[in-house]
Write an enzyme that holds these catalytic residues in place. Structure first.
Site, mmCIF file in Angstrom:
data_model
loop_
_atom_site.group_PDB
_atom_site.id
_atom_site.type_symbol
_atom_site.label_atom_id
_atom_site.label_comp_id
_atom_site.label_asym_id
_atom_site.label_seq_id
_atom_site.Cartn_x
_atom_site.Cartn_y
_atom_site.Cartn_z
ATOM 1 C CG MET A 1 -13.556 -32.087 -3.503
ATOM 2 S SD MET A 1 -13.509 -33.588 -2.522
ATOM 3 C CE MET A 1 -13.318 -32.920 -0.902
ATOM 4 C CG HIS B 1 -12.722 -23.012 -3.566
ATOM 5 N ND1 HIS B 1 -13.753 -23.135 -2.664
ATOM 6 C CD2 HIS B 1 -12.045 -24.178 -3.527
ATOM 7 C CE1 HIS B 1 -13.706 -24.327 -2.108
ATOM 8 N NE2 HIS B 1 -12.684 -24.984 -2.605
ATOM 9 C CG ASP C 1 -6.295 -29.069 1.871
ATOM 10 O OD1 ASP C 1 -6.581 -29.656 2.923
ATOM 11 O OD2 ASP C 1 -7.120 -28.391 1.232
ATOM 12 C CB SER D 1 -16.024 -26.905 1.652
ATOM 13 O OG SER D 1 -15.323 -26.372 0.552
HETATM 14 O O1 PAF Z 1 -8.542 -30.166 -2.082
HETATM 15 C C1 PAF Z 1 -9.596 -30.611 -2.574
HETATM 16 O O2 PAF Z 1 -10.645 -29.969 -2.582
HETATM 17 C C2 PAF Z 1 -9.587 -32.020 -3.158
HETATM 18 O O3 PAF Z 1 -8.744 -32.859 -2.444
HETATM 19 C C3 PAF Z 1 -9.268 -32.053 -4.663
HETATM 20 C C4 PAF Z 1 -7.854 -31.577 -4.912
HETATM 21 C C5 PAF Z 1 -10.259 -31.193 -5.412
HETATM 22 C C6 PAF Z 1 -9.373 -33.479 -5.185
HETATM 23 O O4 PAF Z 1 -10.667 -33.991 -5.038
#
Ligand code: PAF
Length: 283
Positions: free
Chosen positions: A30, A37, A152, A188
């Site tokens: 996102m 990332h 997550d 983020s």
């Molecule tokens: O983990 C995230 O950033 C979001 O939940 C994802 C997997 C990009 C889906 O919008």
């Protein structure tokens, strides 16, 4: 790095790569790209011939409108960081490229008990929104590999299960959480933590580590839950939403640790008005 904003242009480009037998690695994000990332991009580059990242703040997965509106948007910097890490393709669609009527969607996933646990309980509708966007992105990109952060953990479990239930031909990888020096998991949302609250932000992680030690020393799960609850009540900046010990094979809640190698400790709460989550594996 090639940047696409439309799926109608991205699809033929990826189709060509596929016809040349190039394996595709995918990192859905996102935005507000950070080292967490970039670790996913790095992992993809090691096993896939083409690495694709998407940047899209997915409105349906936010159960809180303010959280959606305030989600950091740093597109130019994100593209710069992805390119520097060697990402080959970025897909940065406007909302209309993915949803005709975002709030009138009729596709609904049912995840049974799972939705009443941890994030499912505290963020009603969240996993439905995640499942919808991830399945859409999987259908557009058709990756061979997909990379998610361990931070997550419940989301990772859900997507792993979706891949299996919907028969996607995708190998999913969980990449360990990247942390600041004091233990705070990169996220983020950290960009929104005010300076005066920052020294307390690692409490989620330090609590998990202390809880794990107590369990290893023979304390029971209820005893450790009381310890965590008290610790958060003692700090007025912090609010605990949940602290749970889970079985990572099915994300059920564990009351007694029988299988350490598939056990994780998960926590979520607020540092003033910023919501933070974290987890550690038991072993
Ligand atoms: O983990 C995230 O950033 C979001 O939940 C994802 C997997 C990009 C889906 O919008």
């Amino acid at each position: 790095m090639k940047v696409f904003t439309l799926k109608s242009e991205l699809r033929p480009f990826l189709q060509k790569a596929r016809s040349q037998d190039r394996k595709i690695g995918f990192i859905p994000t996102m935005g507000a790209i950070h080292k967490g990332h970039l670790a996913l991009v790095h992992a993809s580059r090691k096993e896939a011939a083409l690495t694709v990242a998407s940047i899209f703040v997915n409105r349906p997965q936010f159960n809180n409108r303010e959280d959606f509106l305030e989600y950091p948007k740093t597109l130019q910097e994100d593209l710069h960081l992805l390119k520097k890490e060697g990402c080959d393709v970025a897909y940065t669609p406007p909302e209309e490229d993915l949803y005709d009527h975002p709030l009138e969607k009729i596709t609904d996933f049912k995840f049974g008990e799972f939705e009443s646990r941890l994030e499912g309980k505290y963020r009603p509708g969240h996993f439905n929104g995640v499942a919808l966007i991830v399945t859409k992105l999987f259908n557009i990109i058709q990756p061979d590999y997909a990379y998610f952060g361990q931070k997550d953990l419940q989301q990772f479990f859900l997507i792993k299960q979706l891949i299996c239930d919907l028969s996607y031909n995708i190998q999913i990888r969980s990449i360990p959480t990247i942390r600041e020096n004091d233990g705070l998991a990169l996220s983020s949302r950290n960009l929104r933590i005010p300076k005066e609250d920052r020294p307390y932000a690692n409490t989620f992680y330090t609590t998990l580590v202390a809880a794990r030690e107590m369990l290893a020393d023979g304390k029971s799960v209820p005893e450790v839950k009381t310890f965590v609850g008290d610790l958060f009540s003692d700090n007025s900046r912090l609010t605990l939403e949940y602290f749970e010990v889970v079985d990572t094979r099915n994300f059920s809640i564990v009351r007694k640790i029988n299988n350490p190698s598939v056990t994780a400790l998960c926590i979520a709460g607020y540092l003033n008005n910023i919501r933070l989550i974290d987890n550690v594996l038991y072993n």
